[in-house]
Design a protein around this motif. Structure first.
Motif, PDB file in Angstrom:
ATOM      1  N   GLN A   1       0.815  -1.207   0.000  1.00  0.00           N
ATOM      2  CA  GLN A   1       0.000   0.000   0.000  1.00  0.00           C
ATOM      3  C   GLN A   1       0.851   1.260   0.000  1.00  0.00           C
ATOM      4  N   THR A   2       0.284   2.300  -0.592  1.00  0.00           N
ATOM      5  CA  THR A   2       0.934   3.609  -0.642  1.00  0.00           C
ATOM      6  C   THR A   2      -0.062   4.636  -0.153  1.00  0.00           C
ATOM      7  N   ILE A   3       0.401   5.534   0.709  1.00  0.00           N
ATOM      8  CA  ILE A   3      -0.449   6.590   1.241  1.00  0.00           C
ATOM      9  C   ILE A   3       0.017   7.927   0.679  1.00  0.00           C
ATOM     10  N   HIS A   4      -0.891   8.625   0.008  1.00  0.00           N
ATOM     11  CA  HIS A   4      -0.587   9.918  -0.599  1.00  0.00           C
ATOM     12  C   HIS A   4      -1.206  11.022   0.238  1.00  0.00           C
ATOM     13  N   GLN A   5      -0.404  12.019   0.571  1.00  0.00           N
ATOM     14  CA  GLN A   5      -0.908  13.180   1.288  1.00  0.00           C
ATOM     15  C   GLN A   5      -0.494  14.439   0.537  1.00  0.00           C
ATOM     16  N   TRP A   6      -1.391  15.398   0.506  1.00  0.00           N
ATOM     17  CA  TRP A   6      -1.027  16.700  -0.063  1.00  0.00           C
ATOM     18  C   TRP A   6      -1.865  17.801   0.570  1.00  0.00           C
TER      19      TRP A   6
ATOM     20  N   SER B   1      -8.793  30.976   8.765  1.00  0.00           N
ATOM     21  CA  SER B   1      -9.070  30.467   7.424  1.00  0.00           C
ATOM     22  C   SER B   1      -9.494  28.998   7.502  1.00  0.00           C
ATOM     23  N   PRO B   2     -10.148  28.483   6.455  1.00  0.00           N
ATOM     24  CA  PRO B   2     -10.542  27.068   6.460  1.00  0.00           C
ATOM     25  C   PRO B   2      -9.374  26.171   6.062  1.00  0.00           C
ATOM     26  N   LEU B   3      -9.563  24.873   6.292  1.00  0.00           N
ATOM     27  CA  LEU B   3      -8.513  23.894   5.992  1.00  0.00           C
ATOM     28  C   LEU B   3      -9.125  22.650   5.370  1.00  0.00           C
ATOM     29  N   SER B   4      -8.424  22.094   4.412  1.00  0.00           N
ATOM     30  CA  SER B   4      -8.791  20.784   3.887  1.00  0.00           C
ATOM     31  C   SER B   4      -7.516  20.055   3.489  1.00  0.00           C
ATOM     32  N   LEU B   5      -7.227  18.971   4.196  1.00  0.00           N
ATOM     33  CA  LEU B   5      -6.084  18.118   3.869  1.00  0.00           C
ATOM     34  C   LEU B   5      -6.623  16.789   3.386  1.00  0.00           C
ATOM     35  N   GLU B   6      -6.025  16.289   2.314  1.00  0.00           N
ATOM     36  CA  GLU B   6      -6.533  15.055   1.730  1.00  0.00           C
ATOM     37  C   GLU B   6      -5.508  13.926   1.812  1.00  0.00           C
ATOM     38  N   CYS B   7      -6.027  12.738   2.004  1.00  0.00           N
ATOM     39  CA  CYS B   7      -5.207  11.539   2.065  1.00  0.00           C
ATOM     40  C   CYS B   7      -5.883  10.475   1.211  1.00  0.00           C
ATOM     41  N   THR B   8      -5.126   9.860   0.321  1.00  0.00           N
ATOM     42  CA  THR B   8      -5.668   8.751  -0.461  1.00  0.00           C
ATOM     43  C   THR B   8      -4.732   7.558  -0.346  1.00  0.00           C
ATOM     44  N   VAL B   9      -5.310   6.382  -0.435  1.00  0.00           N
ATOM     45  CA  VAL B   9      -4.570   5.147  -0.219  1.00  0.00           C
ATOM     46  C   VAL B   9      -4.665   4.286  -1.473  1.00  0.00           C
ATOM     47  N   GLU B  10      -3.540   3.709  -1.856  1.00  0.00           N
ATOM     48  CA  GLU B  10      -3.512   2.764  -2.977  1.00  0.00           C
ATOM     49  C   GLU B  10      -3.020   1.416  -2.487  1.00  0.00           C
ATOM     50  N   GLY B  11      -3.450   0.359  -3.173  1.00  0.00           N
ATOM     51  CA  GLY B  11      -2.883  -0.955  -2.912  1.00  0.00           C
ATOM     52  C   GLY B  11      -3.573  -1.762  -1.844  1.00  0.00           C
ATOM     53  N   THR B  12      -4.716  -1.272  -1.365  1.00  0.00           N
ATOM     54  CA  THR B  12      -5.463  -2.028  -0.367  1.00  0.00           C
ATOM     55  C   THR B  12      -6.920  -1.630  -0.423  1.00  0.00           C
ATOM     56  N   SER B  13      -7.789  -2.512   0.036  1.00  0.00           N
ATOM     57  CA  SER B  13      -9.223  -2.214   0.070  1.00  0.00           C
ATOM     58  C   SER B  13      -9.715  -2.203   1.502  1.00  0.00           C
ATOM     59  N   ASN B  14     -10.699  -1.337   1.752  1.00  0.00           N
ATOM     60  CA  ASN B  14     -11.342  -1.257   3.058  1.00  0.00           C
ATOM     61  C   ASN B  14     -10.339  -1.094   4.200  1.00  0.00           C
ATOM     62  N   PRO B  15      -9.399  -0.164   4.051  1.00  0.00           N
ATOM     63  CA  PRO B  15      -8.421  -0.001   5.134  1.00  0.00           C
ATOM     64  C   PRO B  15      -9.025   0.746   6.314  1.00  0.00           C
ATOM     65  N   ASN B  16      -8.472   0.543   7.495  1.00  0.00           N
ATOM     66  CA  ASN B  16      -8.687   1.488   8.589  1.00  0.00           C
ATOM     67  C   ASN B  16      -7.817   2.705   8.265  1.00  0.00           C
ATOM     68  N   LEU B  17      -8.364   3.883   8.500  1.00  0.00           N
ATOM     69  CA  LEU B  17      -7.625   5.112   8.194  1.00  0.00           C
ATOM     70  C   LEU B  17      -7.499   5.972   9.444  1.00  0.00           C
ATOM     71  N   TYR B  18      -6.392   6.696   9.542  1.00  0.00           N
ATOM     72  CA  TYR B  18      -6.075   7.443  10.752  1.00  0.00           C
ATOM     73  C   TYR B  18      -5.507   8.812  10.392  1.00  0.00           C
ATOM     74  N   TRP B  19      -5.842   9.813  11.204  1.00  0.00           N
ATOM     75  CA  TRP B  19      -5.168  11.111  11.170  1.00  0.00           C
ATOM     76  C   TRP B  19      -4.460  11.322  12.504  1.00  0.00           C
ATOM     77  N   TYR B  20      -3.167  11.672  12.419  1.00  0.00           N
ATOM     78  CA  TYR B  20      -2.377  12.014  13.578  1.00  0.00           C
ATOM     79  C   TYR B  20      -1.867  13.443  13.431  1.00  0.00           C
ATOM     80  N   ARG B  21      -1.560  14.050  14.567  1.00  0.00           N
ATOM     81  CA  ARG B  21      -0.876  15.345  14.555  1.00  0.00           C
ATOM     82  C   ARG B  21       0.363  15.242  15.438  1.00  0.00           C
ATOM     83  N   GLN B  22       1.427  15.895  15.001  1.00  0.00           N
ATOM     84  CA  GLN B  22       2.672  15.905  15.758  1.00  0.00           C
ATOM     85  C   GLN B  22       3.108  17.350  15.925  1.00  0.00           C
TER      86      GLN B  22
END
Lengths: 110, 111
Positions: A2-7, A17-38
């Motif tokens: 799997q590959t995780i794309h973020q931009w 101001s508003p915010l929209s961050l997108e994440c898309t995943v390739e190479g797997t189906s029905n994944p659990n997805l997570y957002w973290y902040r550091q």
């Protein structure tokens, strides 16, 4: 595998101001997805996770929200950014295997 | 909150083995031990995980004590590119739901 794309990779936004961050995943189906902040010099804090389309669980109360409109798409949003929203945002995916992470978005609030 | 304890920092000479300890004294029987590392300004990279038995892959070895209350990640021949923050995480399922990251160990490999 799997590959995780973020931009975008980096983002500078004014307070309020508003915010929209997108994440898309390739190479797997029905994944659990997570957002973290550091925050700078700190460990990762889990913000949201999703086990399926439209299913979002929030770990901490905050100014942010998440949505999962498609199986392999996870979006982090805010209507009005605060200074405290600055940080490094990471998307991760994993189901029946260890979580794998994207390269992150570094968000600076001015 | 993190269920693991790690030293905040360690140094290792280049070419030597780096042994990174982790205490997880409250680990449950169905919890796995995962190791990740994070090089500055990048996303965490999965290294290895295990339940009871010692594990080895192309990156590292994982030694878990018999009582499972602690583990050690071994990088057999550390290189400068191994300089990173290493995180030890315990999680109840093999799907890795809801990881809780602590502050990890900052490993510096010295030439």
């Amino acid at each position: 595998s799997q590959t995780i794309h973020q931009w975008p990779a980096t983002l500078v936004q004014p307070v309020g101001s508003p915010l929209s961050l997108e994440c898309t995943v390739e190479g797997t189906s029905n994944p659990n997805l997570y957002w973290y902040r550091q925050a700078a010099g700190r460990g990762l804090q889990l913000l949201f996770y999703s086990v399926g389309i439209g299913q979002i669980s929030s770990e901490v109360p905050q100014n942010l929200s998440a949505s999962r409109p498609q199986d392999r798409q996870f979006i982090l949003s805010s209507k009005k950014l605060l200074l405290s929203d600055s940080g490094f945002y990471l998307c991760a995916a994993g189901r029946n295997q260890p979580q794998h992470f994207g390269d992150g978005t570094r968000l600076s609030i001015l | 909150d993190a269920k693991t304890t790690q030293p905040p920092s360690m140094d290792c000479a280049e070419g030597r083995a780096a042994n990174l300890p982790c205490n997880h004294s409250t680990i449950s029987g169905n919890e796995y031990v995962y190791w990740y590392r994070q090089i500055h300004s990048q996303g965490p990279q999965y290294i290895i995980h295990g339940l009871k038995n010692n594990e080895t892959n192309e990156m590292a070895s994982l030694i878990i004590t018999e009582d499972r209350k602690s583990s050690t990640l071994i990088l057999p021949h550390a290189t400068l590119r191994d300089t990173a923050v290493y995180y030890c995480i315990v999680d109840a399922t093999n799907t890795g739901n809801q990881f809780y990251f602590g502050t990890g160990t900052s490993l510096t490999v010295i030439p």
